[in-house]
Write a protein that holds these residues in place. Sequence first.
Motif, PDB file in Angstrom:
ATOM      1  N   ARG A 178       8.529  15.657 -10.756  1.00 54.16           N
ATOM      2  CA  ARG A 178       8.473  14.227 -10.171  1.00 54.16           C
ATOM      3  C   ARG A 178       7.571  14.094  -9.140  1.00 54.16           C
ATOM      4  NH1 ARG A 178      12.527  16.638  -8.398  1.00 54.16           N
ATOM      5  NH2 ARG A 178      13.584  16.063  -6.268  1.00 54.16           N
ATOM      6  N   ALA A 179       7.347  12.693  -8.932  1.00 54.47           N
ATOM      7  CA  ALA A 179       6.639  12.613  -7.711  1.00 54.47           C
ATOM      8  C   ALA A 179       7.212  11.493  -6.787  1.00 54.47           C
ATOM      9  CB  ALA A 179       5.215  12.155  -7.891  1.00 54.47           C
ATOM     10  N   GLU A 180       7.182  11.701  -5.322  1.00 53.78           N
ATOM     11  CA  GLU A 180       7.891  10.574  -4.523  1.00 53.78           C
ATOM     12  C   GLU A 180       6.788   9.599  -3.940  1.00 53.78           C
ATOM     13  OE1 GLU A 180      10.023  10.817  -0.186  1.00 53.78           O
ATOM     14  OE2 GLU A 180      10.866  11.997  -1.832  1.00 53.78           O
ATOM     15  N   VAL A 181       6.829   8.187  -4.297  1.00 52.48           N
ATOM     16  CA  VAL A 181       5.937   7.479  -3.822  1.00 52.48           C
ATOM     17  C   VAL A 181       6.634   6.593  -2.696  1.00 52.48           C
ATOM     18  CG1 VAL A 181       3.971   5.976  -4.196  1.00 52.48           C
ATOM     19  CG2 VAL A 181       4.424   7.902  -6.076  1.00 52.48           C
ATOM     20  N   THR A 182       6.006   6.412  -1.629  1.00 55.09           N
ATOM     21  CA  THR A 182       6.516   5.770  -0.650  1.00 55.09           C
ATOM     22  C   THR A 182       5.543   4.403  -0.237  1.00 55.09           C
ATOM     23  OG1 THR A 182       7.775   7.528   0.375  1.00 55.09           O
ATOM     24  CG2 THR A 182       7.446   5.454   1.657  1.00 55.09           C
ATOM     25  N   ARG A 183       6.114   3.345  -0.409  1.00 56.96           N
ATOM     26  CA  ARG A 183       5.146   1.982  -0.091  1.00 56.96           C
ATOM     27  C   ARG A 183       5.756   1.139   0.991  1.00 56.96           C
ATOM     28  NH1 ARG A 183       1.649   0.728  -4.350  1.00 56.96           N
ATOM     29  NH2 ARG A 183       1.597   1.781  -6.158  1.00 56.96           N
ATOM     30  N   LEU A 184       4.690   0.449   1.626  1.00 53.84           N
ATOM     31  CA  LEU A 184       5.138  -0.473   2.699  1.00 53.84           C
ATOM     32  C   LEU A 184       5.056  -1.847   2.236  1.00 53.84           C
ATOM     33  CD1 LEU A 184       5.536  -0.770   5.523  1.00 53.84           C
ATOM     34  CD2 LEU A 184       3.116  -0.914   5.845  1.00 53.84           C
ATOM     35  N   LEU A 185       5.915  -2.618   2.304  1.00 56.94           N
ATOM     36  CA  LEU A 185       5.903  -3.952   2.500  1.00 56.94           C
ATOM     37  C   LEU A 185       6.226  -4.700   3.680  1.00 56.94           C
ATOM     38  CD1 LEU A 185       6.311  -6.632   0.642  1.00 56.94           C
ATOM     39  CD2 LEU A 185       8.673  -6.187   0.224  1.00 56.94           C
ATOM     40  N   ARG A 186       5.335  -5.503   3.786  1.00 58.51           N
ATOM     41  CA  ARG A 186       5.403  -6.385   5.362  1.00 58.51           C
ATOM     42  C   ARG A 186       5.520  -7.851   4.630  1.00 58.51           C
ATOM     43  NH1 ARG A 186       1.833  -3.472   9.789  1.00 58.51           N
ATOM     44  NH2 ARG A 186       3.162  -1.691  10.002  1.00 58.51           N
ATOM     45  N   HIS A 187       6.680  -8.542   5.001  1.00 61.52           N
ATOM     46  CA  HIS A 187       6.562  -9.960   4.807  1.00 61.52           C
ATOM     47  C   HIS A 187       7.232 -10.710   5.957  1.00 61.52           C
ATOM     48  CE1 HIS A 187       6.766 -13.321   1.991  1.00 61.52           C
ATOM     49  NE2 HIS A 187       7.846 -13.651   2.531  1.00 61.52           N
ATOM     50  N   ARG A 188       6.609 -11.978   6.112  1.00 68.76           N
ATOM     51  CA  ARG A 188       7.239 -12.945   7.328  1.00 68.76           C
ATOM     52  C   ARG A 188       7.770 -13.966   6.555  1.00 68.76           C
ATOM     53  NH1 ARG A 188       6.108 -13.877  12.432  1.00 68.76           N
ATOM     54  NH2 ARG A 188       4.301 -12.121  12.257  1.00 68.76           N
ATOM     55  N   PHE A 189       9.101 -13.866   6.776  1.00 62.78           N
ATOM     56  CA  PHE A 189       9.872 -14.824   6.358  1.00 62.78           C
ATOM     57  C   PHE A 189       9.855 -16.189   7.334  1.00 62.78           C
ATOM     58  CE2 PHE A 189      11.651 -11.260   4.455  1.00 62.78           C
ATOM     59  CZ  PHE A 189      11.870 -11.406   3.099  1.00 62.78           C
ATOM     60  N   GLU A 190       9.699 -17.332   6.935  1.00 58.12           N
ATOM     61  CA  GLU A 190       9.172 -18.598   7.791  1.00 58.12           C
ATOM     62  C   GLU A 190      10.480 -19.040   8.227  1.00 58.12           C
ATOM     63  OE1 GLU A 190       6.184 -19.370   8.863  1.00 58.12           O
ATOM     64  OE2 GLU A 190       5.678 -17.802   7.537  1.00 58.12           O
ATOM     65  N   ARG A 191      11.736 -18.775   7.418  1.00 59.13           N
ATOM     66  CA  ARG A 191      13.075 -19.594   8.069  1.00 59.13           C
ATOM     67  C   ARG A 191      14.172 -18.385   7.789  1.00 59.13           C
ATOM     68  NH1 ARG A 191      11.519 -21.246   3.280  1.00 59.13           N
ATOM     69  NH2 ARG A 191      13.015 -21.585   1.499  1.00 59.13           N
ATOM     70  N   ALA A 192      14.977 -18.377   8.427  1.00 57.44           N
ATOM     71  CA  ALA A 192      16.324 -17.787   8.088  1.00 57.44           C
ATOM     72  C   ALA A 192      17.125 -17.909   6.829  1.00 57.44           C
ATOM     73  CB  ALA A 192      17.431 -17.876   9.192  1.00 57.44           C
TER      74      ALA A 192
ATOM     75  N   PRO B 184       0.650  -0.975  -0.063  1.00 56.45           N
ATOM     76  CA  PRO B 184      -0.096  -0.007   0.111  1.00 56.45           C
ATOM     77  C   PRO B 184       0.860   1.416  -0.006  1.00 56.45           C
ATOM     78  CG  PRO B 184      -0.106  -1.119   1.901  1.00 56.45           C
ATOM     79  CD  PRO B 184       0.696  -2.160   1.165  1.00 56.45           C
ATOM     80  N   VAL B 185       0.295   2.253  -0.570  1.00 58.34           N
ATOM     81  CA  VAL B 185       1.056   3.634  -0.903  1.00 58.34           C
ATOM     82  C   VAL B 185       0.850   4.400   0.705  1.00 58.34           C
ATOM     83  CG1 VAL B 185       0.854   5.858  -1.563  1.00 58.34           C
ATOM     84  CG2 VAL B 185       0.533   3.993  -3.050  1.00 58.34           C
ATOM     85  N   ARG B 186       2.254   4.602   1.330  1.00 60.86           N
ATOM     86  CA  ARG B 186       2.060   5.144   2.684  1.00 60.86           C
ATOM     87  C   ARG B 186       1.944   6.805   2.267  1.00 60.86           C
ATOM     88  NH1 ARG B 186       4.136   2.574   7.318  1.00 60.86           N
ATOM     89  NH2 ARG B 186       3.615   4.621   7.912  1.00 60.86           N
TER      90      ARG B 186
END
Length: 77
Positions: A27-41, A17-19
């Motif tokens: 120009r335009a500066e668009v900041t997005r948020l990425l959340r991801h859960r990694f199941e292993r190292a 989603p756009v933050r």
Amino acid sequence: MATTTNQVRVNIKQDCPVRSVIVYNDRAEVTRLLRHRFERAGTFDVILEGYSPCVDQSSFHINGGTGKSCTILEVSY
């Protein structure tokens, strides 16, 4: 011992989603948020898909690592 790189594919339009948006004259500066859960190292290639073809390839900036430890090794387009 060889390390294996795992791939995680993310569609930015659906999963990031756009933050915020800041509009400048040229120009335009668009900041997005990425959340991801990694199941292993391990080492992961996070592949972001769905960008506009108009994106300036030299304008990507990444930060992260809130919460648990992570290290960003490289950013490429």
